[in-house]
Design a protein around this motif. Structure first.
Motif, PDB file in Angstrom:
ATOM      1  N   ARG A 192       5.546   3.138   6.277  1.00 17.71           N
ATOM      2  CA  ARG A 192       5.854   4.532   5.944  1.00 17.71           C
ATOM      3  C   ARG A 192       7.289   4.877   6.338  1.00 17.71           C
ATOM      4  O   ARG A 192       8.025   5.495   5.561  1.00 17.71           O
ATOM      5  CB  ARG A 192       4.865   5.461   6.649  1.00 17.71           C
ATOM      6  CG  ARG A 192       5.020   6.936   6.272  1.00 17.71           C
ATOM      7  CD  ARG A 192       3.884   7.758   6.836  1.00 17.71           C
ATOM      8  NE  ARG A 192       3.819   7.699   8.293  1.00 17.71           N
ATOM      9  CZ  ARG A 192       2.876   7.086   8.987  1.00 17.71           C
ATOM     10  NH1 ARG A 192       1.899   6.446   8.355  1.00 17.71           N
ATOM     11  NH2 ARG A 192       2.891   7.075  10.309  1.00 17.71           N
ATOM     12  N   ASP A 193       7.687   4.468   7.538  1.00 15.79           N
ATOM     13  CA  ASP A 193       9.058   4.740   7.999  1.00 15.79           C
ATOM     14  C   ASP A 193      10.085   4.076   7.096  1.00 15.79           C
ATOM     15  O   ASP A 193      11.098   4.693   6.726  1.00 15.79           O
ATOM     16  CB  ASP A 193       9.238   4.242   9.432  1.00 15.79           C
ATOM     17  CG  ASP A 193       8.516   5.097  10.464  1.00 15.79           C
ATOM     18  OD1 ASP A 193       8.127   6.232  10.121  1.00 15.79           O
ATOM     19  OD2 ASP A 193       8.344   4.629  11.607  1.00 15.79           O
ATOM     20  N   LEU A 194       9.853   2.811   6.748  1.00 17.69           N
ATOM     21  CA  LEU A 194      10.841   2.068   5.960  1.00 17.69           C
ATOM     22  C   LEU A 194      10.936   2.593   4.531  1.00 17.69           C
ATOM     23  O   LEU A 194      12.037   2.684   3.970  1.00 17.69           O
ATOM     24  CB  LEU A 194      10.503   0.574   5.959  1.00 17.69           C
ATOM     25  CG  LEU A 194      10.541  -0.129   7.317  1.00 17.69           C
ATOM     26  CD1 LEU A 194      10.279  -1.627   7.151  1.00 17.69           C
ATOM     27  CD2 LEU A 194      11.868   0.099   8.036  1.00 17.69           C
ATOM     28  N   HIS A 201       0.831  -1.207   0.000  1.00 12.21           N
ATOM     29  CA  HIS A 201       0.000   0.000   0.000  1.00 12.21           C
ATOM     30  C   HIS A 201       0.869   1.262   0.000  1.00 12.21           C
ATOM     31  O   HIS A 201       0.569   2.233  -0.720  1.00 12.21           O
ATOM     32  CB  HIS A 201      -0.913   0.008   1.219  1.00 12.21           C
ATOM     33  CG  HIS A 201      -2.085  -0.917   1.108  1.00 12.21           C
ATOM     34  ND1 HIS A 201      -3.312  -0.522   0.638  1.00 12.21           N
ATOM     35  CD2 HIS A 201      -2.209  -2.235   1.398  1.00 12.21           C
ATOM     36  CE1 HIS A 201      -4.151  -1.541   0.644  1.00 12.21           C
ATOM     37  NE2 HIS A 201      -3.499  -2.601   1.109  1.00 12.21           N
ATOM     38  N   GLU A 202       1.932   1.247   0.791  1.00 10.57           N
ATOM     39  CA  GLU A 202       2.762   2.446   0.926  1.00 10.57           C
ATOM     40  C   GLU A 202       3.476   2.792  -0.368  1.00 10.57           C
ATOM     41  O   GLU A 202       3.533   3.970  -0.753  1.00 10.57           O
ATOM     42  CB  GLU A 202       3.771   2.259   2.062  1.00 10.57           C
ATOM     43  CG  GLU A 202       4.620   3.492   2.359  1.00 10.57           C
ATOM     44  CD  GLU A 202       3.820   4.705   2.778  1.00 10.57           C
ATOM     45  OE1 GLU A 202       4.288   5.842   2.507  1.00 10.57           O
ATOM     46  OE2 GLU A 202       2.730   4.540   3.368  1.00 10.57           O
ATOM     47  N   VAL A 203       4.045   1.808  -1.052  1.00  8.83           N
ATOM     48  CA  VAL A 203       4.764   2.126  -2.293  1.00  8.83           C
ATOM     49  C   VAL A 203       3.797   2.538  -3.395  1.00  8.83           C
ATOM     50  O   VAL A 203       4.132   3.367  -4.253  1.00  8.83           O
ATOM     51  CB  VAL A 203       5.683   0.971  -2.751  1.00  8.83           C
ATOM     52  CG1 VAL A 203       6.800   0.740  -1.755  1.00  8.83           C
ATOM     53  CG2 VAL A 203       4.904  -0.313  -3.004  1.00  8.83           C
ATOM     54  N   GLU A 212       5.073   0.595 -11.125  1.00  5.62           N
ATOM     55  CA  GLU A 212       4.428  -0.705 -11.257  1.00  5.62           C
ATOM     56  C   GLU A 212       4.892  -1.557 -10.077  1.00  5.62           C
ATOM     57  O   GLU A 212       6.097  -1.750  -9.880  1.00  5.62           O
ATOM     58  CB  GLU A 212       4.812  -1.370 -12.575  1.00  5.62           C
ATOM     59  CG  GLU A 212       4.253  -0.668 -13.797  1.00  5.62           C
ATOM     60  CD  GLU A 212       4.556  -1.429 -15.083  1.00  5.62           C
ATOM     61  OE1 GLU A 212       4.902  -2.626 -14.994  1.00  5.62           O
ATOM     62  OE2 GLU A 212       4.465  -0.817 -16.154  1.00  5.62           O
ATOM     63  N   VAL A 213       3.952  -2.029  -9.303  1.00  7.58           N
ATOM     64  CA  VAL A 213       4.267  -2.756  -8.077  1.00  7.58           C
ATOM     65  C   VAL A 213       3.920  -4.231  -8.250  1.00  7.58           C
ATOM     66  O   VAL A 213       2.832  -4.582  -8.715  1.00  7.58           O
ATOM     67  CB  VAL A 213       3.505  -2.164  -6.875  1.00  7.58           C
ATOM     68  CG1 VAL A 213       3.822  -2.945  -5.596  1.00  7.58           C
ATOM     69  CG2 VAL A 213       3.852  -0.685  -6.704  1.00  7.58           C
TER      70      VAL A 213
END
Length: 235
Positions: A208-210, A18-20, A28-29
């Motif tokens: 989010r942090d990573l 979700h974050e990326v 593209e994930v």
């Protein structure tokens, strides 16, 4: 931009997917799952079935890609339905020990083996694996958890060694071991009662942090062992 999240159906991995997607609107994930394909869909997301303990499956997955910018391995195990981390030597078991190595350690080596040629084609490739602070030999003050500690310490050594090879063969790449902190997932569930107040993190916060950490990392930091807040951890 091509991003691959290995273990995308797990607690941290799913949050990373979700974050990326949010952080990189044009990326593209790709994400992997083991047994059950998540119902979450997105037009920029493709799911792939993968057993990370099987080298031929990792090789086959790599053949689907021409180029990868980020590869983040979020797969890990701490306990099974019948056995938890060992409190003492009497609780050690060879099969459980090898299972930890097969899930926590070896997959990153095989992913690096088959995906380095794909990462090499990217402008600023990054290879990261979720490790754990308990894998630090220097920081070990409590003992116990033999299999998990050893598998994460071995993982850290692999990442450090891959980073050294990349310095010669993929100078524009970054390799890093990441400690996410104690995250509210199935992996940590049996042990959350002992977590200090304010130190149990939601997967969304960890992701989010990573991702923010990975966005800012450069090849000069390759080979590092970093916590979610950017703190460098001892080996």
């Amino acid at each position: 931009m091509q991003i691959l999240i290995v273990g995308g159906s797990g607690g941290i991995g799913f949050a990373m997917v979700h974050e990326v997607l949010n952080a990189f609107p044009t990326a593209e994930v790709h994400a992997t799952y083991h047994r059950h394909r998540p119902i979450f869909q997105n037009r920029r997301l493709q799911w792939h079935a993968l057993d990370v303990t099987k080298e031929p499956e990792i090789e086959a997955l790599s053949e689907r890609f021409i180029e990868v910018d980020w590869l983040v391995n979020c797969v890990g195990m701490l306990h099974t339905s019948v056995k938890g981390p060992e409190k003492n030597l009497a609780a050690t078991d060879s099969e459980f020990f090898l299972a930890n190595l097969s899930v926590n350690t070896l997959p990153t080596l095989m992913l690096a083996k088959y995906f380095t040629p794909k990462l090499k084609r990217a402008e600023a490739p990054k290879l990261a694996t979720i490790s754990a602070k308990v894998g630090s030999i220097e920081d070990n003050r409590l003992g116990g958890w033999y299999s998990y500690r050893a598998s994460k310490a071995a993982l850290n050594m692999l990442l450090k060694t891959i980073a050294i090879e990349w310095q010669r063969t993929l100078k524009h790449g970054t390799v890093v071991a990441l400690h996410p902190g104690t995250t509210d997932t199935a992996l940590s569930q049996p042990f959350q009662a002992n977590v200090p107040e304010g130190k149990l993190f939601e997967p969304t916060r960890v992701a989010r942090d990573l991702v923010e950490l990975l966005k800012t990392m450069t090849p000069k930091q390759s080979g590092g062992f970093l916590a979610y807040d950017g703190q460098e951890l001892p080996w």
